[in-house]
Every structure is written in C-alpha cells, then in structure tokens.
Design a protein around this motif. Structure first.
Motif, PDB file in Angstrom:
ATOM      1  N   PHE A  39      -1.550 -12.781  -1.051  1.00 51.12           N
ATOM      2  CA  PHE A  39      -1.058 -12.070  -1.601  1.00 51.12           C
ATOM      3  C   PHE A  39      -3.069 -11.876  -2.289  1.00 51.12           C
ATOM      4  N   THR A  40      -3.526 -12.826  -2.142  1.00 54.21           N
ATOM      5  CA  THR A  40      -5.125 -12.678  -2.190  1.00 54.21           C
ATOM      6  C   THR A  40      -5.759 -12.391  -1.306  1.00 54.21           C
ATOM      7  N   ALA A  41      -5.003 -12.006  -0.200  1.00 49.40           N
ATOM      8  CA  ALA A  41      -5.839 -10.952   0.843  1.00 49.40           C
ATOM      9  C   ALA A  41      -5.189  -9.823   1.165  1.00 49.40           C
ATOM     10  N   LEU A  42      -4.194 -10.612   0.768  1.00 46.91           N
ATOM     11  CA  LEU A  42      -3.840  -8.531   0.132  1.00 46.91           C
ATOM     12  C   LEU A  42      -4.336  -7.536  -0.560  1.00 46.91           C
ATOM     13  N   ALA A  43      -5.177  -8.059  -1.714  1.00 44.53           N
ATOM     14  CA  ALA A  43      -5.194  -7.800  -2.682  1.00 44.53           C
ATOM     15  C   ALA A  43      -6.694  -7.496  -1.827  1.00 44.53           C
ATOM     16  N   VAL A  44      -7.200  -8.423  -1.695  1.00 42.23           N
ATOM     17  CA  VAL A  44      -8.601  -7.956  -0.597  1.00 42.23           C
ATOM     18  C   VAL A  44      -8.447  -7.109   0.217  1.00 42.23           C
ATOM     19  N   CYS A  45      -7.922  -7.086   0.965  1.00 42.61           N
ATOM     20  CA  CYS A  45      -7.906  -5.229   1.986  1.00 42.61           C
ATOM     21  C   CYS A  45      -7.432  -4.501   1.825  1.00 42.61           C
ATOM     22  N   TRP A  49     -10.041  -1.323   1.741  1.00 46.18           N
ATOM     23  CA  TRP A  49      -9.394  -0.012   1.794  1.00 46.18           C
ATOM     24  C   TRP A  49      -9.716   1.014   1.685  1.00 46.18           C
ATOM     25  N   TRP A  50      -9.192   0.861  -0.462  1.00 48.23           N
ATOM     26  CA  TRP A  50      -9.749   1.490  -1.053  1.00 48.23           C
ATOM     27  C   TRP A  50     -11.280   1.825  -1.570  1.00 48.23           C
ATOM     28  N   VAL A  51     -11.973   1.012  -1.245  1.00 47.92           N
ATOM     29  CA  VAL A  51     -13.973   1.333  -1.469  1.00 47.92           C
ATOM     30  C   VAL A  51     -14.182   1.905   0.410  1.00 47.92           C
ATOM     31  N   THR A  52     -13.777   1.713   1.121  1.00 47.98           N
ATOM     32  CA  THR A  52     -14.197   1.908   1.834  1.00 47.98           C
ATOM     33  C   THR A  52     -13.795   3.393   3.121  1.00 47.98           C
ATOM     34  N   GLY A  53     -12.893   4.423   1.941  1.00 51.79           N
ATOM     35  CA  GLY A  53     -12.777   5.970   2.900  1.00 51.79           C
ATOM     36  C   GLY A  53     -10.855   5.310   2.412  1.00 51.79           C
TER      37      GLY A  53
END
Length: 142
Positions: A39-45, A49-53
């Motif tokens: 879950f925490t890996a999903l949140a980080v990913c 994804w949201w921040v990098t474009g």
C-alpha cells in the motif's frame, strides 16, 4: 558508473527494507505487514507519477504479453519470502542467499532469452563466478 551506484543503493535499500518488514511483521502479521508495504509503495508511486508529469497510465495495458503485468503480484511474494527468510536466517545470511538466487535466475533468463530479454551466449566463467558466490556463503557461515 551511474548504473553501479544505483545497483549498490538498490541492494542496500533491499536489505534495510527486509529488516524493517520483518520487524513490522513481529508486531502485526505477515499478510498485514505485506499489505502495508504494498500500500505504501502504491502511494509513493502514485505520488511520484502525479508530480513527474502523469504520463499515459493506460499504455501498460496495451502490452502483447499481459503476464508482464504480474510484477506487483511477484512483489507481494518477494516481500513475503524476504520477511520469512530474514526471520529464519537473519539479515546477512538471508541476503546472501537471495543475491545468489537472483544471480542464478537472472543469468538463466539472459542465457535462455526469456521474457523478451536479449539472449546471450553461455559462459562457463559466469558459472564459476556463481559457484564462487555459493562457496562464499559457506565461508560466511563459518
């Protein structure tokens, strides 16, 4: 050179993560800890994804080989097996065996050209290197 640095960081992070996950498991349960990790890996990913474009997320579903989408499923079992091996063997011995297993399977994938990886020629020296790694495990245990 940059690839070597990244690989060294990856190995260090895997070792630290394995210890963290094993400790979390002691205070909860195997599958609860594994769920938290995923879950925490999903949140980080998703955050990255949201921040990098926010590139096209649906493109991955256009793949010819849908089995390639099972990386997360494999990841859950990687987390499980790392936790159990560190619990049973301790971090150092578990990581030694994990790394030797990674080398053996990765070389087999490369030699056989599995999963779309470019096929390479079999080399006995690489097998000797693997056997030296295995012998290093025995030396480390003593």
């Amino acid at each position: 050179m940059w690839g070597i640095v990244i690989a060294l960081i990856s190995g260090a992070l895997m070792s630290v993560q394995g210890v963290f996950n094993t400790e979390v498991t002691k205070n909860s349960s195997l599958w609860a800890a594994n769920s938290w990790v995923q879950f925490t890996a999903l949140a980080v990913c998703l955050g990255a994804w949201w921040v990098t474009g926010r590139e096209n997320i649906t493109g991955m579903f256009q793949m010819d080989h849908k089995y390639m989408l099972l990386g997360g499923v494999i990841g859950a079992f990687i987390t499980l097996t790392v936790i159990k091996s560190m619990e049973a063997l301790g971090p150092a011995q578990a990581v030694l065996l994990i790394v030797v297993s990674q080398i053996a399977v990765a070389y087999l994938i490369q030699v056989l050209g599995l999963f779309g990886v470019e096929k390479t020629d079999f080399e006995w020296m690489k097998v000797v290197g693997l056997l030296l790694s295995v012998s290093g495990i025995f030396i480390f245990q003593r």
